[in-house]
Scaffold this active site. Structure first.
Site, mmCIF file in Angstrom:
data_model
loop_
_atom_site.group_PDB
_atom_site.id
_atom_site.type_symbol
_atom_site.label_atom_id
_atom_site.label_comp_id
_atom_site.label_asym_id
_atom_site.label_seq_id
_atom_site.Cartn_x
_atom_site.Cartn_y
_atom_site.Cartn_z
ATOM 1 N N ASP A 64 0.806 -1.224 0.000
ATOM 2 C CA ASP A 64 0.000 0.000 0.000
ATOM 3 C C ASP A 64 0.839 1.274 0.000
ATOM 4 O OD1 ASP A 64 1.002 -0.193 2.550
ATOM 5 O OD2 ASP A 64 -0.916 -0.138 3.592
ATOM 6 N N HIS A 65 2.104 1.167 0.393
ATOM 7 C CA HIS A 65 2.913 2.384 0.522
ATOM 8 C C HIS A 65 3.512 2.827 -0.806
ATOM 9 C CE1 HIS A 65 2.503 2.035 4.792
ATOM 10 N NE2 HIS A 65 3.399 2.968 5.038
ATOM 11 N N ASP A 119 3.958 -1.565 11.182
ATOM 12 C CA ASP A 119 3.498 -0.218 10.858
ATOM 13 C C ASP A 119 2.931 0.371 12.139
ATOM 14 O OD1 ASP A 119 2.643 1.565 8.254
ATOM 15 O OD2 ASP A 119 1.342 1.849 9.993
ATOM 16 N N ARG A 379 -0.244 12.361 10.646
ATOM 17 C CA ARG A 379 1.071 12.959 10.905
ATOM 18 C C ARG A 379 1.271 14.192 10.049
ATOM 19 N NH1 ARG A 379 4.259 7.405 11.758
ATOM 20 N NH2 ARG A 379 3.606 7.286 13.940
ATOM 21 N N SER A 534 7.243 6.977 12.666
ATOM 22 C CA SER A 534 6.865 5.679 12.092
ATOM 23 C C SER A 534 7.708 4.561 12.677
ATOM 24 C CB SER A 534 7.038 5.714 10.582
ATOM 25 O OG SER A 534 8.399 5.500 10.263
ATOM 26 N N ARG A 536 9.484 2.587 10.978
ATOM 27 C CA ARG A 536 10.435 2.088 9.975
ATOM 28 C C ARG A 536 11.762 1.701 10.620
ATOM 29 N NH1 ARG A 536 10.559 7.868 7.077
ATOM 30 N NH2 ARG A 536 8.380 7.396 7.293
HETATM 31 FE FE1 F3S Z 1 -0.083 4.492 5.050
HETATM 32 FE FE2 F3S Z 1 0.019 6.899 6.058
HETATM 33 FE FE3 F3S Z 1 -1.249 5.029 7.311
HETATM 34 S S1 F3S Z 1 1.680 5.855 5.082
HETATM 35 S S2 F3S Z 1 -0.325 3.079 6.729
HETATM 36 S S3 F3S Z 1 -1.765 5.856 5.308
HETATM 37 S S4 F3S Z 1 0.087 6.546 8.223
#
Ligand code: F3S
Length: 640
Positions: A64-65, A119, A379, A534, A536
């Site tokens: 999804d990213h 995540d 964010r 995040s 990451r």
């Molecule tokens: Fe994607 Fe933004 Fe959520 S990068 S998982 S929509 S915080």
């Protein structure tokens, strides 16, 4: 003594430790999720553990990213994720199906289950009573291998809700109010458990928005009861059998209680560049708006977008406003399409994007230079939008949609009647067939790797004495976006550690990587809340690849701290925060790492004769992990 929901779930999943706040507990994990930006590394780590198939009830690998396919890297990664999932017995969700948390909520999350995801917004599933936590990719890889997940036993905060949302106030305003009161540090070491008579008035998507953004409080997770609303949601998703009732006992005891009267809330917004800089929308009246973006795992549900369509219907945004809409899943799109709700969005001037993270992770949709962008995301850190001086405000979908029409912040009292609160339709269309479930016979599956997929390197054990220079000194509130910026070019390298490491702190100090190369080892000095943001793990793996041996800080964000441990970097805390001023970039440090004990204090000396005391909040196990050179080494040592 009665139990909270949190205690009930932890008790059922406890494999080690006691439920005493602050002490370590090991939890059996029922479900995992990974997304592509962190997931390629998690899956490489899962392969490195070498156990073959996942041992959870269900593990889902979402893409999804990084869905843009500008060159071979992202598509190669997606193919790797599809094939490694099939080989390992996991479910795969292809690019474009939706955002991991929205999809997981709709299709897989269960009340009472434990879930960890690579995540930080995995707590979204807390909206239906799942104990869902964001974790580093390596912790997720280990959970997939059947290992326990270790956390400090959290304190449990009851958020007692009374009243009912009125007018333009939305679920988002509940969490913005908590951020306003508690700040981004206010939730560390805590679970926020919602209760009280106000709960039943909140829909599951509202609840999921709230638990999603509990991550911004720094909380371990957030959770709602599983009640009649949850049952109705799961039944409409075709998963009525997954429902169980889950509520706190009447006499449950909480470590803290916070009261929120929903009836008193009004539309709010978090101002640049922190999610806790919250004010009322009306206080910004007159400020021009250049862009509105509706979507992300926080606010991309059917009800968010149906409300958006109702607000925009028959109207057009002014030409100065760029309006972007990213639905959370194809299920959401199917419902909107069926009800004729895509057309009003298009006619209003919106750009309807793919079901993915998109602008939230800087994948397109960046605002203009110094542009004001009102986003429904979670964010608003500097530069995350892809525009370094972009001014990102965070708001609910209703607020963002209304402001897109206004072209400037205005007082909600002038907006007219709010859209009605949306219920899911009776016959929600399924998208289950879009997931790729693993085959019975996995021996026929070949894992396909492109040239961008580089196997993990081995890391050395931590020496007894670390001798290294301070090669970077940074301020308070350094985010993982500062450590490793987001954006298409960089995240495309996520499965190639040597390549992605070249971007570590690149937007903070372009010479940092060169200094690390010159010296081979180094130490980073930071302020409060270092590593917030995040999950990451590349923000720890990259520095480790470059030779960072320790970070010395005033305080650390939870997930980044875990990632530092997992990759063998010493997370050291200044005993006296004012000693931060004593140390400078270029100082030669001697750290007696071998003398460290869990929670103990050691003295760091500099070549110029300064002494600084540092401590740690490491458990015995975590210290052993760091001494072995990281968690993969420690697991392999244990196995052998
Ligand atoms: Fe994607 Fe933004 Fe959520 S990068 S998982 S929509 S915080």
């Amino acid at each position: 003594m009665g139990k909270s929901i949190t205690h009930k779930i932890i008790e059922q999943h406890l494999v080690s430790g006691e439920m005493v706040p602050g002490t370590e507990v090991g939890l059996r994990i029922d479900q995992t999720l990974t997304q592509d930006a962190t997931g390629t590394m998690a899956w490489l780590q899962f392969e490195a553990i070498g156990i073959g198939e996942v041992r959870t009830d269900i593990s889902v690998s979402y893409v999804d990213h990084n869905t843009l396919q500008m060159g071979f890297r992202n598509p190669d990664d997606h193919r790797y994720l599809r094939t490694v999932a099939a080989k390992s017995g996991a479910v795969f969700s292809p690019a474009g199906t939706g955002i991991c948390h929205q999809l997981h909520l709709e299709n897989f999350a269960k009340p009472g289950a434990t879930l960890i995801g690579s995540d930080s917004h995995t707590p979204t599933a807390g909206g239906i009573g799942s104990m869902a936590m964001g974790a580093g990719g390596l912790s997720v890889a280990l959970a997939m291998a059947g290992e326990a997940y270790f956390i400090p036993m959290p304190k449990v905060v009851k958020v007692h809700l009374t009243g009912e949302l009125t007018g333009w106030a939305a679920g988002k305003d509940v969490i913005l109010e908590l951020l306003r009161r508690l700040t981004v540090k206010g939730g560390v070491g805590k679970v926020f458990e919602y209760g009280g008579p106000g709960v039943e008035s909140l829909s599951v998507p509202d609840r999921a928005t709230i638990t999603n953004m509990g991550a911004e409080l720094g909380a371990t997770t957030s959770i709602f009861p599983s009640d009649a609303k949850t049952k109705d949601f799961l039944e409409k998703m075709g998963r009525g059998n997954d429902w169980i009732e889950l509520v706190a006992d009447e006499d449950a005891v909480f470590d803290e209680v916070i009261e929120i009267n929903l009836s008193e809330l009004e539309p709010m917004v978090a101002q640049p560049h922190m999610p806790d800089l919250v004010c009322k929308v009306k206080d910004l009246a007159g400020k021009k708006i250049d862009q509105c973006a509706i979507g992300s795992c926080t606010n991309s549900s059917y009800s968010d977008l149906k409300n958006t369509a109702q607000i925009l219907s028959g109207k057009q945004t002014p030409p100065e406003v760029d309006l972007l809409i990213s639905p959370g899943s194809k299920q959401v799109v199917k419902m909107l399409a069926r009800e004729g709700l895509i057309e009003p969005l298009l006619d209003a001037g919106a750009r309807v994007l793919e079901c993915s993270c998109g602008p939230c992770i800087g994948m397109g949709g960046s605002p203009t230079s110094a542009g004001v962008s009102v986003r429904t995301f979670n964010r608003n850190f500097e530069g995350r939008s892809g525009t370094l001086d972009g001014q990102v405000y965070l708001a609910s979908a209703q607020t963002a949609a209304r402001l897109a029409l206004e072209g400037e912040f205005t007082d909600p009292a002038t907006w007219g009647p709010a859209p009605e609160r949306v219920e899911l339709p009776k016959d929600v269309p399924s998208i289950r067939d879009l997931f790729v479930f693993p085959p019975e016979d996995k021996s026929v599956v070949e894992i396909l790797r492109g040239p961008n997929i580089v196997a993990l390197e081995d890391f050395d054990e931590l020496p007894q004495t670390v001798e290294a220079k301070v090669l970077l000194k940074v301020e308070d509130n350094i985010t993982t976006d500062h450590i490793l910026p987001a954006g298409a070019e960089i995240t495309a390298l996520r499965s190639n550690i040597p390549a992605i490491s070249q971007y570590i702190f690149s937007r903070v100090d372009a010479e940092f990587v060169n200094r690390m190369k010159e010296h081979g080892t180094g130490v980073i000095l930071g302020g409060e809340n270092y590593g917030q943001g995040s999950s990451r793990e590349h923000a720890a793996l990259g520095p480790r690849h470059l030779g960072v041996k320790a970070v010395i800080v005033k305080s650390l964000a939870r997930i980044h701290r875990a990632n530092l441990v997992n990759f063998g970097i010493l997370p050291l805390l200044l005993v006296d925060p004012s000693d931060y001023d004593k140390l400078s970039e270029g100082d030669d440090l001697v750290i007696p790492a071998g003398a460290m004990t869990p929670g103990g204090t050691i003295d760091i000396t500099t070549a110029s004769g300064k002494t600084v005391a540092v401590t740690n909040d490491l458990t015995k196990k975590e210290l052993e992990i760091i001494q072995s050179g990281g968690l993969l080494n420690a697991v392999r040592n244990n196995q052998s």
